[in-house]
Structures are given as structure tokens and as C-alpha cells.
Design an enzyme around this catalytic site. Structure first.
Site, PDB file in Angstrom:
ATOM      1  CB  SER A  89     -23.859  30.040  -0.719  1.00  0.00           C
ATOM      2  OG  SER A  89     -24.335  29.910  -2.046  1.00  0.00           O
ATOM      3  CE1 TYR A 113     -28.571  30.785   1.944  1.00  0.00           C
ATOM      4  CE2 TYR A 113     -27.787  30.881  -0.316  1.00  0.00           C
ATOM      5  CZ  TYR A 113     -27.779  30.286   0.934  1.00  0.00           C
ATOM      6  OH  TYR A 113     -26.980  29.193   1.172  1.00  0.00           O
TER       7      TYR A 113
END
Length: 193
Positions: A89, A113
Site C-alpha cells: 500500500s 497498518y
């Protein structure tokens, strides 16, 4: 081929999947590591994030990739053109988070994350270095924010579909023998680590 149930945090299912692929196909041409959890708790900064929450995200998003990749490497080594694509990501880009002009630097701080995706990027580089001489290309891809169940916490409707996000993954999975290894790409090109 019928689907194979695999939990990246369960060594028994990882080993069973590798054995089944070996028995049915004898090799693996492409491994896309796409398992991931967010550990997202709205408004929770690193200073109030429980260690267990981060540990669980790292276990899935990083250790799971390591476990699955290592289990599949014997099969990948039998392929004439093996490819490994780790789905990362842009939030894993330390460069973008530390650039005051980039929108990622304005996101609320989070411990789980983004940290897991930065670690995944580092792991991608280490595999690329190890496997380069064997002709196995290892890269990271960011599909961008797509309208999926994973992003529903962002609210609103995102314009990118899952198919849009898959395009860069497919590109990296089908690279020719002279393709890059150890890169982090999105639709627009190279993402800074």
C-alpha cells in the site's frame, strides 16, 4: 483447479496448500501475497494502540507473507519464470509519509497498518536480493484505494474498482525475463519506499 483454503497465520494450512499445488501441478509460476488486515480503529494514535493489535497485523501482513513465500519457494524454483508480487500500500511509503506536501503525511497517525506495509516493503527487497540470481522476480504493488470491503471504513464510494487495482498486480505477475525486481509500483510508476 479448485480453490485452496489457506490461512497465512496457520502453518498447517500453508503446508497443505504447498503439498496440494505440488501434487496437482509440480510447480508454481506466480505467487501473489494479498492477505492483509488493517487493525484499523478510527482515531487511535500509536500512543494508545495496544501492542497485541500491532502484533496481530504484523503476523498477518508480514510474517504471513514470509511463511507462505518460504513454503512456496521450492515450487517457484521449478518454474521457468517465477514471479512473486507482494500487495502493499502507498501508506507503507516512509518517503510519502515524511513529505509535508504529500497527502499521506496529513493522514491521522496509526501504528499497525502503515508499519506493517513498510515492513512488507523491506521484506520484498530482501527476497528480491536473494532470488534475483535464480531468475525469480519479486516486487511490491499498491493497488490504490479501491471500493472493497477492506476500505469501507473510509466512507463514501471510491471510484477505483478491485479490477482497477488488480491491473498493476497482473502487470508484475506477468513480467518478462528482463523485468524489474525489487521495485514498488502503482499505476503511475515507481512508488518511493
Amino acid at each position: 483447479m479448485n480453490p485452496i483454503a489457506l490461512d497465512v497465520t496457520d502453518p498447517a494450512t500453508i503446508d497443505a496448500a504447498a503439498r496440494r499445488i505440488d501434487a496437482e501441478h509440480g510447480r508454481l509460476d506466480v505467487l501473489v501475497n494479498n492477505a492483509g488486515i488493517s487493525g484499523h480503529v478510527p482515531g487511535q494514535p500509536p500512543s494508545t494502540t495496544p501492542a497485541e493489535q500491532v502484533r496481530q497485523v504484523l503476523e498477518t501482513n508480514v510474517i504471513g507473507v514470509l511463511a507462505v513465500t518460504n513454503a512456496m519457494l521450492p515450487l517457484l524454483r521449478r518454474s521457468p519464470s517465477a514471479r512473486i508480487v507482494n500487495v502493499s500500500s502507498a501508506v507503507g511509503s516512509i518517503t510519502r509519509h515524511s513529505d509535508p506536501g504529500h497527502y499521506l503525511s496529513k493522514l491521522p497517525p496509526a501504528a499497525a497498518y502503515p508499519t506493517s506495509k513498510s515492513a512488507l516493503n523491506a521484506l520484498t527487497i530482501q527476497y528480491a536480493k536473494e532470488l534475483r540470481e535464480q531468475g525469480i522476480l519479486v516486487n511490491a504493488a499498491t493497488p490504490g484505494p479501491c471500493d472493497t470491503d477492506f476500505t469501507k471504513h473510509l466512507g463514501g464510494h471510491l471510484s477505483r474498482t478491485a479490477a482497477d487495482g488488480a491491473a498493476i498486480i497482473i502487470k508484475l505477475a506477468t513480467l518478462g525475463p528482463d523485468g524489474p525486481t525489487g521495485v514498488f509500483l502503482d499505476d503511475d510508476g515507481t512508488v518511493p519506499w
